[in-house]
Write a protein that holds these residues in place. Structure first.
Motif, mmCIF file in Angstrom:
data_model
loop_
_atom_site.group_PDB
_atom_site.id
_atom_site.type_symbol
_atom_site.label_atom_id
_atom_site.label_comp_id
_atom_site.label_asym_id
_atom_site.label_seq_id
_atom_site.Cartn_x
_atom_site.Cartn_y
_atom_site.Cartn_z
ATOM 1 N N GLY A 135 0.804 -1.209 0.000
ATOM 2 C CA GLY A 135 0.000 0.000 0.000
ATOM 3 C C GLY A 135 0.838 1.260 0.000
ATOM 4 N N ILE A 136 2.136 1.142 -0.011
ATOM 5 C CA ILE A 136 2.944 2.361 -0.092
ATOM 6 C C ILE A 136 3.720 2.380 -1.395
ATOM 7 C CG2 ILE A 136 3.175 2.813 2.376
ATOM 8 C CD1 ILE A 136 5.836 1.348 2.286
ATOM 9 N N SER A 137 3.933 3.574 -1.909
ATOM 10 C CA SER A 137 4.622 3.681 -3.186
ATOM 11 C C SER A 137 6.125 3.567 -2.968
ATOM 12 C CB SER A 137 4.306 5.025 -3.836
ATOM 13 O OG SER A 137 4.966 6.039 -3.106
ATOM 14 N N LEU A 138 6.821 3.386 -4.065
ATOM 15 C CA LEU A 138 8.272 3.230 -4.001
ATOM 16 C C LEU A 138 8.926 4.469 -3.391
ATOM 17 C CD1 LEU A 138 10.158 0.963 -4.815
ATOM 18 C CD2 LEU A 138 10.543 2.108 -6.992
ATOM 19 N N ALA A 139 8.368 5.648 -3.735
ATOM 20 C CA ALA A 139 8.947 6.884 -3.217
ATOM 21 C C ALA A 139 8.819 6.930 -1.693
ATOM 22 C CB ALA A 139 8.255 8.088 -3.851
ATOM 23 N N ALA B 236 2.042 0.378 9.209
ATOM 24 C CA ALA B 236 2.565 -0.193 7.966
ATOM 25 C C ALA B 236 4.026 0.165 7.754
ATOM 26 C CB ALA B 236 1.731 0.299 6.781
ATOM 27 N N ARG B 237 4.450 1.254 8.424
ATOM 28 C CA ARG B 237 5.830 1.690 8.224
ATOM 29 C C ARG B 237 6.832 0.693 8.783
ATOM 30 N NH1 ARG B 237 7.099 6.930 7.310
ATOM 31 N NH2 ARG B 237 5.374 8.071 6.385
ATOM 32 N N GLN B 238 6.378 -0.123 9.730
ATOM 33 C CA GLN B 238 7.319 -1.059 10.346
ATOM 34 C C GLN B 238 7.308 -2.427 9.679
ATOM 35 O OE1 GLN B 238 6.962 -1.152 14.652
ATOM 36 N NE2 GLN B 238 9.019 -0.295 14.734
ATOM 37 N N LEU B 239 6.887 -2.460 8.414
ATOM 38 C CA LEU B 239 6.904 -3.724 7.685
ATOM 39 C C LEU B 239 8.323 -4.308 7.748
ATOM 40 C CD1 LEU B 239 5.184 -5.570 5.742
ATOM 41 C CD2 LEU B 239 6.447 -4.440 3.925
ATOM 42 N N THR B 240 8.423 -5.524 8.232
ATOM 43 C CA THR B 240 9.737 -6.099 8.500
ATOM 44 C C THR B 240 9.813 -7.514 7.960
ATOM 45 O OG1 THR B 240 9.820 -4.855 10.548
ATOM 46 C CG2 THR B 240 11.373 -6.662 10.342
ATOM 47 N N ARG B 241 10.996 -7.821 7.424
ATOM 48 C CA ARG B 241 11.207 -9.213 7.024
ATOM 49 C C ARG B 241 11.654 -9.989 8.247
ATOM 50 N NH1 ARG B 241 12.119 -10.123 1.208
ATOM 51 N NH2 ARG B 241 14.042 -11.322 1.304
ATOM 52 N N LEU B 242 10.825 -10.966 8.592
ATOM 53 C CA LEU B 242 11.121 -11.759 9.777
ATOM 54 C C LEU B 242 11.500 -13.167 9.339
ATOM 55 C CD1 LEU B 242 7.877 -10.713 11.610
ATOM 56 C CD2 LEU B 242 10.139 -10.122 12.437
ATOM 57 N N ALA B 243 12.445 -13.740 10.095
ATOM 58 C CA ALA B 243 12.731 -15.146 9.861
ATOM 59 C C ALA B 243 11.508 -15.932 10.292
ATOM 60 C CB ALA B 243 13.941 -15.565 10.669
ATOM 61 N N LEU B 244 11.165 -16.953 9.525
ATOM 62 C CA LEU B 244 9.922 -17.670 9.772
ATOM 63 C C LEU B 244 10.210 -19.106 10.180
ATOM 64 C CD1 LEU B 244 6.625 -17.841 8.392
ATOM 65 C CD2 LEU B 244 8.026 -19.542 7.271
ATOM 66 N N PHE B 245 9.598 -19.527 11.278
ATOM 67 C CA PHE B 245 9.679 -20.924 11.711
ATOM 68 C C PHE B 245 8.253 -21.439 11.853
ATOM 69 C CE2 PHE B 245 13.843 -22.456 13.569
ATOM 70 C CZ PHE B 245 14.624 -21.603 12.809
#
Lengths: 112, 896
Positions: free
Chosen positions: B332-336, B614-623
């Protein structure tokens, strides 16, 4: 027979060697020429000429007579070879012939 | 003669150098005589002038002597002289057998090390260069930052290749490779698992150089469900039958592949190896317009001489056009906006020849683990140092042994040998010695190569038939070494003054051999011990770090955990097997999961955000874990509770680790918070929300090179492996009964198992290898240095025989004399320690920087290396010094 060619300075050097007899080496030849002819000659010129004459076979050399003044180095004594003597004679003969063929009045003028 | 009457020195010197050689003596004499005459007659100034002028005019720099010498010196390399040299050299070697052995062994160890490492380095540098177009191939890679986490991945999205090719005319061809995972193929009764199975575009053969023995490179991979296989694989399935057109079946997926080509073998120095290569056309996802999932290793062929940076500069356009909208759809957020938050994503290019050694990409995203250019440098340095050490030994021993050769030199010179001839003789000797050492070294290399291959994980060969340039290279190498090692002794020995030597014997030699050469020899010892001490410190640090890795509290218990792999093949029986195992008396607990810390079953990543942020979208390791996972691996909860089979809502609960809690800024109040998983297609209504029900204590689920990342654990019935925590000593018995059960399930899948601690170990194979190789080389350098020290001590004791005798007569004790002789050698070792410490500290600090969790370098490591070096040096020297000290003074003083 083909006559050997001798340059004027070569002739002087040969004659000096002949004069000095057994005592002819670079230094004495240089000094002798200076004294006898009054012209200042460089040692290098004399040396080169001596070498050339030896190459032509008019002079022969042997080593010997080292002195302390020379830093213990030997001298190269030169003597006139038979070919050398003949060359000198030839030169002299040519000269004399030329002198002889001068007309008397010209001779008068020159020797005058 | 007073000094004032000396002619200018320079003119005399010029004349000596460039005068006519035949008349040098008389000309110099004449000039000197004339000079004195001139000084007397015309004064010094003019005499100087005339002297110089005449000297200059008598220079004949190009003149050569015309005199035939009465006794022409024999030609240096005439057969007679050579025979003489060899005889003398051989006699010398034979007379000092111990020193010859030390010399040759030391040199051959140095040479062997150098050859081995050169093989290694050349192999590392040759990666992927077998491709004819290697210089023109680049790989598209993905780099970016997302919430502080750096992403550097070797693979990119499916359509990158096609898009780049159609957008930029300079892209002449593209090809993609995708991992096919280990798959079982069957042909009739022949069924094998192929671990090295990849998919590739039909353009593969246009970009890479891989000739087909059978089949046509233009059509081989153009159809779906086609394969090319290696000739060894073909042999395995089809024997000697023609493989073309045969069909291989993958039973698990009920698909058939037709073999359309056979290649010999992928060269070992390639960054990717495969036995089976399927056609990319088989995979429907290969053409999916998905700009968020990276799975494809994408290679571009560029024009000759084209600077790939020019193309790289245009890539942001592609990112904006294609990745931007996809990102907007998902988050939902643009690249900019995305970039404003400090995040970024982008495509970059990497030359193919950089992949093996110069890659900065995450290794787990690579096709195969790569090399490390640092090791190439380290090993290269070690090779140079080893060679240097051996050469130094050679010089040291030869010059120290000079007293034995001095008389020979004196007599040779008196008999008319010239310095140049003597230098030649000694060089021939050193060539002879080097030749012997080189032969020994090559033998050594053949002997050690299997061991070295095991250590370094390579398949290096020293094959003189296959690679014809090796022999000349070795010979050239030997020549260089013999010149390097032999030139100093040759010039040193041949410079002796014959009169002094023949008259004064040993005394004169001591003058010639005096302070400078003793200083030189000590500094050579310093260099040797500098290298060995540095390597010793390095080895200590590596081993300390390895034992730290071994002992670090991982946050879970890796001991006595059995891993049954491939259990997903059991289907429903997987749960049954787990149940059976959990009830076994020898088993503490059992769990089903496809996610194991510190193994390759650890690749899951998921992007989540705290609810309403939404700003804290984070890649989390998944188990993905079941309720038995935490107790089985002994993981502790910091807060909250574990998943429970009884609790129906746990499907929407998650457990996060402490790092994740800190990352989201929740601290100790993480329980009950909500995490949002945005749906891939951007439809808000399919987003899923999870509640944090527990916080697990941080545990190391990736290697110690990396910091613990935020992670999230879902309660899911995934499958893949069964983890079994055992309590028995009788592991073999347990395994046997498990295997029995396994076969009872009637599955095609073979029974495979492993142990958690072993898997953990294998993560650090590279480091273990480095440690082993370093300690090997440390040992070798110490050995070579000690050989040299031993030789020096012997000579020193020999030279001081008389001194020791006198000292003993005057009342010195054995201890006094041993101390006297030993302290001489301690000084250089101490200096070496002082020099080596900062260098080793710097280097090892750099190495440790690669670890997020590491030891500190402590002072005792240097002390240890120093004490070891001093101890070894003392031990080496004491053998000789005690022998010298015990000698009867009567014997040593009698013969004067």
């Amino acid at each position: 027979m083909k006559r050997a060619f001798l340059g004027e300075f070569e002739e002087v050097v040969m004659l000096t060697v002949a004069i000095l007899d057994e005592e002819a080496y670079g230094v004495t030849v240089t000094q002798e020429i200076e004294q006898k002819t009054g012209r200042s000659v460089g040692f290098s010129t004399v040396h080169t000429t001596l070498q050339r004459l030896e190459e032509k076979g008019f002079l022969a050399s042997r080593m010997g007579g080292a002195t302390a003044e020379r830093g213990g180095r030997r001298k190269r004594f030169f003597t006139v070879t038979a070919a050398g003597r003949k060359a000198l004679r030839d030169v002299k003969q040519v000269r004399e012939e030329l002198w002889r063929s001068l007309p008397p009045q010209t001779l008068q003028l020159i020797t005058g | 003669m007073p000094n004032a009457t000396k002619p200018p020195h320079w003119a005399t010197q010029l004349l000596t150098w460039w005068g006519h050689p035949d008349t040098r003596e008389d000309v110099q004499g004449d000039l000197l005589e004339l000079y004195h005459y001139w000084v007397r007659t015309v004064g010094k100034r003019r005499a100087d002038w005339r002297y110089c002028l005449n000297a200059l005019r008598l220079l004949r720099p190009l003149a050569k002597s015309k005199q035939a010498r009465e006794y022409p010196p024999p030609f240096l390399l005439s057969p007679d002289m050579l025979r003489n040299y060899f005889t003398i050299a051989w006699r010398n070697l034979n007379r000092n057998r111990a020193f010859s052995a030390i010399n040759i062994v030391g040199l051959s160890i140095g040479l062997a090390t150098c050859i081995l490492i050169s093989l290694f380095v050349f192999d590392e540098l040759s990666y992927d260069r077998y491709n004819e177009k290697a210089d023109r191939i680049v790989r598209v890679v993905f780099k970016g930052t997302m919430n502080g986490e750096k992403m550097r991945e070797a693979n990119v999205m499916p359509l990158v290749a096609k898009t780049l090719e159609s957008t930029f005319p300079e892209v002449q061809a593209t090809t993609r490779i995708r991992s096919g995972e280990a798959t079982r193929f069957a042909y009739g009764d022949n069924e094998f698992k192929e671990e090295r199975f990849y998919f590739a575009d039909s353009t593969f053969f246009q970009v890479f150089t891989l000739p087909l023995i059978k089949g046509d490179t233009r059509t081989a991979l153009s159809q779906p469900n086609t394969l090319v296989i290696s000739s060894a694989t073909a042999q395995k399935y089809f024997g000697n039958d023609d493989p073309i057109g045969k069909v291989l079946t993958v039973k698990a997926r009920q698909t058939n592949y037709t073999v359309t080509g056979v290649f010999a073998e992928v060269p070992t120095n390639s960054h990717v190896h495969f036995d089976v290569l399927g056609s990319m056309a088989t995979l429907p996802e290969a053409n999916q317009a998905n700009w968020l999932i990276s799975n494809f290793f994408t290679y571009l062929l560029l024009p000759e001489g084209y600077d790939y940076h020019k193309l790289e500069a245009k890539l942001p356009r592609i990112v904006d056009t294609y990745m931007g909208p996809a990102l907007k759809q998902m988050t939902g957020i643009s690249l900019a906006q995305f970039r404003e938050q400090g995040n970024d994503v982008g495509l970059f290019l990497q030359p193919m020849t950089d992949i093996h050694l110069h890659s900065d990409l995450k290794p787990e995203t690579e096709l195969e683990p790569g090399g490390d250019v640092r090791y190439v440098y380290i090993f290269g340095a070690i090779a140079v140092f080893m060679l240097l050490l051996a050469c130094i030994n050679f010089m040291n021993l030869s010059t120290a042994g000079a007293s034995k050769r001095a008389k020979e030199v004196g007599i040779r010179k008196a008999l008319g040998s010239e310095k140049g001839k003597l230098v030649g003789q000694f060089l021939v000797e050193s060539m002879l010695l080097t030749g012997l050492a080189l032969t020994l070294a090559v033998g050594l290399v053949y002997l050690v190569l299997p061991l070295f291959n095991e250590l370094s994980g390579k398949a290096l060969r020293l094959d003189m038939v296959q690679t014809p340039w090796i022999l000349p290279a070795l010979l050239g190498f030997g020549l260089v070494v013999s010149l390097l090692a032999g030139s100093y002794p040759a010039f040193f020995l041949s410079s002796f003054n014959p009169i002094a030597i023949l008259k004064g014997g040993a005394n004169a030699l001591r003058v010639a051999n005096g302070r400078t050469s003793i200083g030189l020899r000590s500094s050579l010892v310093v260099v040797q011990f500098f290298v060995s001490i540095s390597l010793m410190i390095g080895t200590t640090v590596v081993y300390r770090q390895l034992s730290y890795i071994q002992d670090i509290k991982l946050g879970y218990d890796k001991e006595q955990v059995l891993i049954l792999e491939g259990t997903s093949a059991l289907g429903k029986n997987e749960a049954v097997l787990r149940q059976q195992l959990a009830q076994d008396a020898r088993v503490v607990n059992a769990s089903v999961s496809a996610f194991l810390p510190n193994t390759r079953y650890n690749v899951g990543l998921v992007s989540m955000q705290p609810e309403g942020n939404a700003r804290q979208l984070t890649r989390l390791a998944l188990f993905g874990i079941d309720d038995q996972y935490l107790p089985t691996l002994g993981m502790k909860l910091a807060a909250g509770r574990n998943f429970s089979a009884a609790n129906q809502t746990d499907g929407f609960g998650v457990i996060i680790n402490e790092t994740a809690a800190r990352h989201f800024g929740w601290g100790n109040q993480a329980l009950g918070r909500k995490l949002l998983l945005p749906s891939i297609n951007g439809q808000r209504d399919t987003d899923r929300t999870y509640e944090v029900i527990g916080v697990v204590r941080d545990f190391h689920f990736r290697s110690l090179h990396e910091r613990i990342a935020p992670m999230v654990m879902f309660n899911s019935t995934n499958s893949g492996c069964i983890l079994v925590k055992t309590r028995t000593k009788d592991v073999a018995g347990l395994l046997a009964s498990v295997q029995e059960r396994w076969t009872g399930f009637n599955t095609d899948e073979p029974f495979r198992y492993g142990f958690m601690d072993e898997k953990y170990q294998s993560m650090y194979e590279a480091e273990v290898k480095t440690g082993r190789i370093l300690s090997l080389f440390a040992g070798l350098t110490i050995f070579v240095a000690c050989l040299g020290l031993f030789g020096l001590a012997t000579f020193s004791a020999e030279q001081r025989t008389k001194e020791i005798g006198v000292r003993k007569v005057l009342g010195a004790s054995v201890t006094n004399i041993v101390a006297l002789l030993s302290t001489d050698f301690l000084k250089p070792v101490l200096i070496a320690l002082i020099l080596a410490s900062p260098v080793a500290w710097y280097a090892m600090n750099r190495w440790l920087r690669g670890f997020a969790y590491k030891i500190d370098i402590e002072w005792w490591m240097f002390a240890l290396a120093g004490i070891a070096a001093i101890g070894i040096a003392l031990l080496t020297v004491s053998f000789q010094s005690i022998k010298a000290a015990l000698m009867n003074p009567v014997k040593s003083l009698r013969s004067e």
